[in-house]
Every structure is written in structure tokens, then in C-alpha cells.
Motif scaffolding. Structure first.
Motif, PDB file in Angstrom:
ATOM      1  N   GLY A  19      65.673 -55.378  23.872  1.00  8.24           N
ATOM      2  CA  GLY A  19      65.267 -54.009  23.548  1.00  8.24           C
ATOM      3  C   GLY A  19      66.348 -53.288  22.753  1.00  8.24           C
ATOM      4  N   ALA A  20      67.607 -53.476  23.163  1.00 12.22           N
ATOM      5  CA  ALA A  20      68.729 -52.853  22.446  1.00 12.22           C
ATOM      6  C   ALA A  20      68.771 -53.343  21.006  1.00 12.22           C
ATOM      7  CB  ALA A  20      70.037 -53.179  23.159  1.00 12.22           C
ATOM      8  N   PHE A  21      68.510 -54.648  20.851  1.00 13.22           N
ATOM      9  CA  PHE A  21      68.524 -55.232  19.511  1.00 13.22           C
ATOM     10  C   PHE A  21      67.435 -54.598  18.640  1.00 13.22           C
ATOM     11  CE2 PHE A  21      67.195 -58.694  16.615  1.00 13.22           C
ATOM     12  CZ  PHE A  21      68.375 -58.783  15.897  1.00 13.22           C
ATOM     13  N   ILE A  22      66.233 -54.427  19.228  1.00  9.63           N
ATOM     14  CA  ILE A  22      65.137 -53.797  18.479  1.00  9.63           C
ATOM     15  C   ILE A  22      65.540 -52.383  18.050  1.00  9.63           C
ATOM     16  CG2 ILE A  22      62.764 -52.930  18.649  1.00  9.63           C
ATOM     17  CD1 ILE A  22      62.176 -55.230  20.547  1.00  9.63           C
ATOM     18  N   MET A  23      66.192 -51.648  18.982  1.00  8.02           N
ATOM     19  CA  MET A  23      66.609 -50.276  18.644  1.00  8.02           C
ATOM     20  C   MET A  23      67.663 -50.281  17.541  1.00  8.02           C
ATOM     21  SD  MET A  23      66.853 -48.513  22.339  1.00  8.02           S
ATOM     22  CE  MET A  23      65.789 -49.148  23.598  1.00  8.02           C
ATOM     23  N   LEU A  24      68.580 -51.246  17.618  1.00  2.00           N
ATOM     24  CA  LEU A  24      69.618 -51.337  16.575  1.00  2.00           C
ATOM     25  C   LEU A  24      68.970 -51.552  15.215  1.00  2.00           C
ATOM     26  CD1 LEU A  24      72.616 -53.433  17.963  1.00  2.00           C
ATOM     27  CD2 LEU A  24      72.638 -51.107  17.078  1.00  2.00           C
ATOM     28  N   LEU A  25      67.969 -52.440  15.185  1.00 10.28           N
ATOM     29  CA  LEU A  25      67.263 -52.712  13.929  1.00 10.28           C
ATOM     30  C   LEU A  25      66.666 -51.436  13.357  1.00 10.28           C
ATOM     31  CD1 LEU A  25      65.302 -56.061  14.359  1.00 10.28           C
ATOM     32  CD2 LEU A  25      67.267 -55.573  12.910  1.00 10.28           C
ATOM     33  N   GLN A  26      66.212 -50.550  14.257  1.00 10.26           N
ATOM     34  CA  GLN A  26      65.581 -49.313  13.815  1.00 10.26           C
ATOM     35  C   GLN A  26      66.617 -48.233  13.520  1.00 10.26           C
ATOM     36  OE1 GLN A  26      61.975 -48.300  14.370  1.00 10.26           O
ATOM     37  NE2 GLN A  26      61.382 -50.429  14.516  1.00 10.26           N
ATOM     38  N   GLY A  27      67.891 -48.546  13.768  1.00 16.41           N
ATOM     39  CA  GLY A  27      68.943 -47.595  13.459  1.00 16.41           C
ATOM     40  C   GLY A  27      69.231 -46.593  14.549  1.00 16.41           C
TER      41      GLY A  27
END
Lengths: 345, 297
Positions: A19-27
Motif C-alpha cells: 500500500g505504501a508503495f502504491i501511495m509513493l507511486l501516486q506521489g
């Protein structure tokens, strides 16, 4: 037993990382997001009370799915049974007027009756025509959805409201709050207790578990498979119906449009993650509620939409289940290797 | 006459997404995968189609993106159920949830709206007028002027039939479902056949999704697949995966869809007319069960 905890915790951690990775991708900064998420769901007495209240429908529909799956019947009808329970309780609350305690008892029973009837319909079709409850309950979900939509826009509609909803139920049927905590939580705890007792200590529960693990063995051992099927469907339907009724009695005190939409598949999801364990259902139900509750608050102070909670939940389900199976495979292999070594020695 | 044409066209439009998704499910059915992720794949496809059509200003790219989005779900399915051996039922349910969550989240994130995204910038898939045939009275109105995806669906029925029953690939696919160990021991990887089946399923579900959001209507709504994936699963089970049978069943469901719309003209509340396809599924299931019982007896 220890494995369950290990794989569960590993799965939760891995899912949060993804989930953190997905958020990072979204900035977005995932640490901020998670901090806000858990601040609004677990940080303090009042958020905790909201999380517990929101956990009630999740845990009850989760119990419904867990008990059904562990006993054999593939009851996927929690959304429909939930709606019918809510509708029964609402209609009861509109037309039955009794003193407070009695009113609550009657409405709770009506909610359970509504859910049980809707599940019983699926059980009846299975018994009479051998129609698979898997598809029947799914279709009944859709039908219940439209039926309740009609009921609150037609015969039971609040004429003064702008969108489809019923008037408020008799205040005698409202579940009060004690401090921050709503009394629905007591019903949830009682339900978990009753379920655990029935499932683990009663003869009926023993037969259900037996039928779930090996239907043929259960039949040869003298269990009445058909009767067990029907009783499991009725029992789990009543649980899902109770969830719907309690939601109405605790929250909006009326049947609003889209009432059950948020809980549609959550019960099945939690049962799957909990591997049909009753205590695990309670824990995961609470955890998922924390995510859902926290997401709403998080939206206020971060730029992340609250819908991220749905993505997070799905990732959690996949990763927890996958890590459980993967761990089992690893442990089996190690066990096999150990035995092979013993034999060689 | 007008009424009949309207009913038939409603039937075709209602049948197309179910047919396409069910044809995709037929691949996985024969490959021995209990695939219930059609619903999610269709939804992802519908979202991808709107994204492609809106931002790239072309319905062709919309279709391409719808297939790509559905393929992403298929890849996750493959990772979990084929590679990691998680339960297919669990994986399917989680994927359906993921599709609902992800599309809702992404819709909010990219278009900044809740619930429904409708915009004139979304370019729909065109209707196809067939010269000569469109001149024929009555038949012309039904056979010509349908959405392009309807014709693709008809071709897909024939193609899927051919692929599954007339090619080596199809034989191996069926072997994967019939006797996986036997296929593996004869040197063909079952896992690879199942992967192929899931990818093909995603392509067809993507097309179904594209039809939903660029053909049936021109918008994207939260959870707009609305149980069609489940109905297509029912269709597959009812005819044991046979593509021709799926086409017939899909038309029946489409007919119930069109009938629902028609009933609205007769003052039946819209909530009840919307129930018709789901009730029809239950009725179809009843006849299936009766037939099964007779066969066994």
C-alpha cells in the motif's frame, strides 16, 4: 496456532508495505497517510469507539460467512440478508410501538428473522430443486438490493425527504450510547460469544464442523446433512440480518438509500482472511474497520481520497491469504525434508 | 413492429457484455480454473476504456486500454493462483474487490468526481451500418446499425468455438482441465495453458467492459458491471462452457434485460424491472437442476 499469527502479521505488514508503495507511486508520503489513518481510527477513546461501532456489521457478516464456509454451505448472500434484516427491523420500528427494552428485543429478533428468511429461501431452493446456493445467494443479493430500493422509495418512503429513505423508527428502538461507546458493540460481543459456544461446544456446532470438513464422513456417522445445511443457512442468515438491523438501530435510525453498499462483500472478505476462524474474524473485522474508519478522517488532512481504503483492503486479502498458503508450503517442505532425513539416518 | 425491433435491439445490447465475458470464462472453465474474476475484469476494462477514450481521443485506444486494464487483473490472478497456488475462489473474490476499490479510487483521483464520470470528451464506439443489408425492411434494422462490439462478439463466438474444439491449443487447454497430471506428464505445462486461458479471458472481459462504458452507455459509474460477471458465470455453468450454448443463454438474459426496459412503459416500478435478469438466472438454474437430476436418475 503460532503459524496463524505469524502468517497473519507477516501478511498485514507486507500488505501495508505494498500500500505504501502504491501511495509513493501516486506521489504521497505513505508515513503521513498511515499516521493519519491510524490516528483517526485508534488514537484515543473517541476514535476507538467509532472504530468499534463500525466494526459491528463487519464482524457479524464476517461471522456469518465464516460459519457458513466452515460448515459447508457457500453462503455468499450476506449483502442481501443484511439488507432484508435492516428492512425488517426498520419496518418493525415504524409500526410497532413498545417500551424501550422490549422494542429493542423485538426489532433485533425481526432483523434476524429477515436475514434468516432470505437465506432460508436459498436453502429451500437447494433442498427442493438442488439449485447451487452459490449462484442463488448471489442472485438473491441483487434482488434484495432492488427490492429494498423499491421499499424505501415506495411504500415506506418518508414523504418529506428529498432522496429515498424511510422515516425514523420509534425512538424506543434506538440503541443508546454509553459514553462514547454505542451499545451495538455489546450485541456484537454477545454474538461472537454465542457463535463460539454453538460452534465449539454444542452438538449442532460439532455436526456443522464435521459436515464442513468431510460431508460423507458426517453422513456415515449419522448426521442429518440436509437438516444441518438448512440450519447453517438460517443461522448465518440471521447473523447477517442482525448486522443490518443493528446498523439501522444504532446509526441513522432509518433505512437510507445505499445503506448496505459499504458492507457488500466485507463479510466474505473477512471470513476468507480469517480462514473461517471465529476469533480471527473478530480481530480482522476490527482491523478492517480501523482502516475504513481512519480513511474517512485521513481524507480530511491529506490529499489521498478515502477510497484508498478499498484498495488497501483488497491488497490485504490477497497478501494475507497468499502468505498463509506460502508459509504452509514452506513448512510442509521442511517437514518432508526432516522426515526424509530421519528415514535415511 | 417498432416494439419488436426495440425489444430485439435491447436484447442484443443486453446480451453482448454477458456473452463476451462468458466466452472469456469458457477458456478458464475448460482449463480447469474456477474463475470468478470476470466481474472485476469487466469493471477494470470499462474503466480503462473510458480513460483511453477520454484522454487519447480515440475509441480504438479506449478498447486497447480496456484490454490492458483487464490484463493487469489477469496477471495478478496468475501470480496468485497459478504461481503461488492460493485458492482460486479467494483470489477471484479479492480481485473483484480490488477492481471495485481501484476503479473507484482511480476515478476520484483522475477525474475528480464521485459516483459517475460522464463527459462529452468520451468518444463512444461507433455503430456499424452495413450497406445493402440496411435496406432490407425489419431485418436491416436488426442486423445493421448495431454497435461494432456486437459484431465482434458474434465473430468471437465462432473464433472461440474454433479455438477450443478445432486446434491443438484448444485440445491442450481442455486437457488441462480434464486431467492436469496427464497433460503435464506428456510434456505440456498445465500452468502455461492456464496462464494462456486467463490472459484470453481478460482480453474478452476487457472487450465486454469497453462495450459497457463506450457502447451500452457512454460514461463510467462506480461498480457499473453490476453483477454481469456473475451472470456470465451462471451462463457458463448452465451450458458447461459450450460457446454456442453460451451465445443462446446470453441472448436469453439479454431478452430479460430488454423485457425489463419494456415493462417500465407499463408502469411497473423500475426496481422490479431491474430484477428481471437475476430472476431469469434463477429460473434458468432451476431448469438446469431439473435436467441434471433426470440425467443422474
Amino acid at each position: 496456532m503460532r503459524n496463524k499469527w505469524v502468517s497473519g502479521l507477516l501478511g498485514v505488514l507486507a500488505a501495508l508495505l505494498i500500500g505504501a508503495f502504491i501511495m509513493l507511486l501516486q506521489g504521497f508520503n505513505p508515513l503521513d497517510v498511515y499516521a493519519a489513518l491510524f490516528q483517526f481510527s485508534l488514537g484515543g477513546l473517541s476514535p476507538l469507539a467509532t472504530t468499534a461501532k463500525n466494526a459491528v456489521p463487519l464482524v457479524l457478516t464476517g461471522l456469518s460467512a465464516s460459519i457458513a464456509f466452515a460448515s459447508g454451505p457457500v453462503n455468499l448472500g450476506q449483502p442481501g440478508q443484511f439488507l432484508m434484516g435492516a428492512l425488517f427491523a426498520t419496518v418493525g420500528g415504524l409500526y410497532i410501538h413498545l417500551p424501550p427494552v422490549l422494542e429493542v428485543a423485538v426489532l433485533v429478533l425481526l432483523a434476524m428473522l429477515g436475514g434468516a428468511l432470505w437465506a432460508g429461501l436459498a436453502a429451500l431452493l437447494r433442498m427442493l430443486f438442488n439449485m447451487s446456493e452459490f449462484i442463488v445467494t448471489l442472485m438473491l443479493n441483487m434482488i434484495a438490493d432492488f427490492f429494498t430500493a423499491w421499499a424505501i422509495a415506495g411504500p415506506f418512503m418518508d414523504k418529506s425527504a428529498y432522496s429515498p429513505m424511510t422515516p425514523q423508527i420509534d425512538p424506543a428502538g434506538w440503541l443508546p450510547s454509553i459514553g462514547n461507546f454505542n451499545t451495538t458493540i455489546l450485541f456484537m460481543i454477545a454474538a461472537v460469544g454465542v457463535c463460539w459456544f454453538v460452534f465449539n461446544r454444542w452438538k449442532a456446532g460439532y455436526e456443522w464442523r464435521l459436515s464442513g470438513q468431510n460431508s460423507l464422513f458426517a453422513r456415515l456417522g449419522g448426521c442429518n446433512i440436509d437438516r444441518n445445511f438448512v440450519s447453517v443457512m438460517l443461522f448465518t442468515g440471521a447473523l447477517a440480518g442482525l448486522a443490518g438491523g443493528l446498523l439501522v438501530m444504532a446509526g441513522p435510525h432509518r433505512f437510507l438509500k445505499g445503506l448496505g453498499a459499504n458492507y457488500a462483500w466485507d463479510g466474505v472478505m473477512i471470513a476468507i482472511v480469517a480462514n473461517n476462524g471465529l476469533i480471527a474474524t473478530l480481530l480482522y473485522g476490527f482491523f478492517f474497520s480501523a482502516i475504513q474508519t481512519g480513511a474517512l478522517g485521513m481524507e480530511l488532512i491529506t490529499a489521498v481520497p478515502s477510497e484508498i481504503s478499498q484498495v488497501l483492503q483488497a491488497v490485504l486479502v490477497l497478501v494475507i491469504v497468499a502468505s498463509r498458503e506460502a508459509l504452509n508450503v514452506i513448512l510442509d517442505r521442511r517437514e518432508a525434508r526432516r522426515r526424509a532425513k530421519e528415514r535415511a539416518a | 413492429m417498432r416494439l419488436l425491433v426495440g425489444l430485439i435491439n435491447g436484447m442484443i445490447a443486453g446480451a453482448t457484455p454477458i456473452l463476451l465475458a462468458a466466452l472469456g470464462g469458457a477458456f478458464t472453465y475448460y482449463a480447469g480454473i474456477f474463475n470468478i474474476a470476470m466481474e472485476g475484469m469487466m469493471l477494470a476494462g470499462a474503466f480503462g476504456a473510458v480513460v483511453g477514450s477520454y484522454f487519447l481521443h480515440s475509441w480504438v485506444l479506449g478498447i486497447v486500454l480496456s484490454i490492458a486494464f483487464a490484463l493487469v487483473l489477469a496477471l495478478i490472478f496468475i501470480l496468485f493462483s497459478v504461481v503461488l497456488h492460493t485458492d482460486e475462489f479467494v483470489t477471484g473474490i479479492a480481485l473483484n474487490l480490488f477492481a471495485v476499490g481501484a476503479t473507484t479510487y482511480l476515478m476520484r483521483q483522475t477525474f475528480n468526481v464521485k459516483g459517475v464520470f460522464a463527459n462529452e470528451g468520451i468518444i463512444p464506439i461507433p455503430r456499424l451500418d452495413i450497406p445493402l443489408i440496411e435496406q432490407i425492411p425489419f431485418l436491416g434494422e436488426v442486423l445493421s446499425g448495431q454497435n461494432l462490439m456486437v459484431y465482434i462478439a458474434v465473430i468471437a463466438v465462432i473464433a472461440v468455438n474454433f479455438l477450443i474444439f478445432r486446434t491443438r491449443f484448444g485440445m491442450r487447454l481442455r486437457a488441462a482441465g480434464y486431467n492436469a497430471a496427464c497433460l503435464d506428464s506428456s510434456g505440456v505445462s498445465t500452468a502455461r495453458m492456464r496462464t494462456a486461458a486467463l490472459l484470453l479471458c481478460a482480453v474478452l472481459c476487457g472487450l465486454a467492459g469497453a462495450f459497457l462504458s463506450l457502447g451500452y452507455v457512454t460514461l463510467f459509474a462506480e461498480n457499473m458491471s453490476a453483477g454481469r460477471g456473475w451472470i456470465s458465470l451462471a451462463a457458463i455453468i448452465l451450458v458447461s462452457g459450450n460457446p454456442t450454448g453460451i451465445a443462446v443463454i446470453s441472448l436469453l438474459f439479454g431478452f430479460s434485460d430488454g423485457l425489463g426496459l419494456l415493462l417500465q412503459d407499463y408502469r411497473v416500478p423500475s426496481q422490479f424491472t431491474s430484477m428481471v435478469p437475476y430472476v431469469a438466472t434463477l429460473i434458468a438454474l432451476y431448469f438446469y437442476s431439473v435436467k441434471e437430476r433426470k440425467r443422474k436418475a
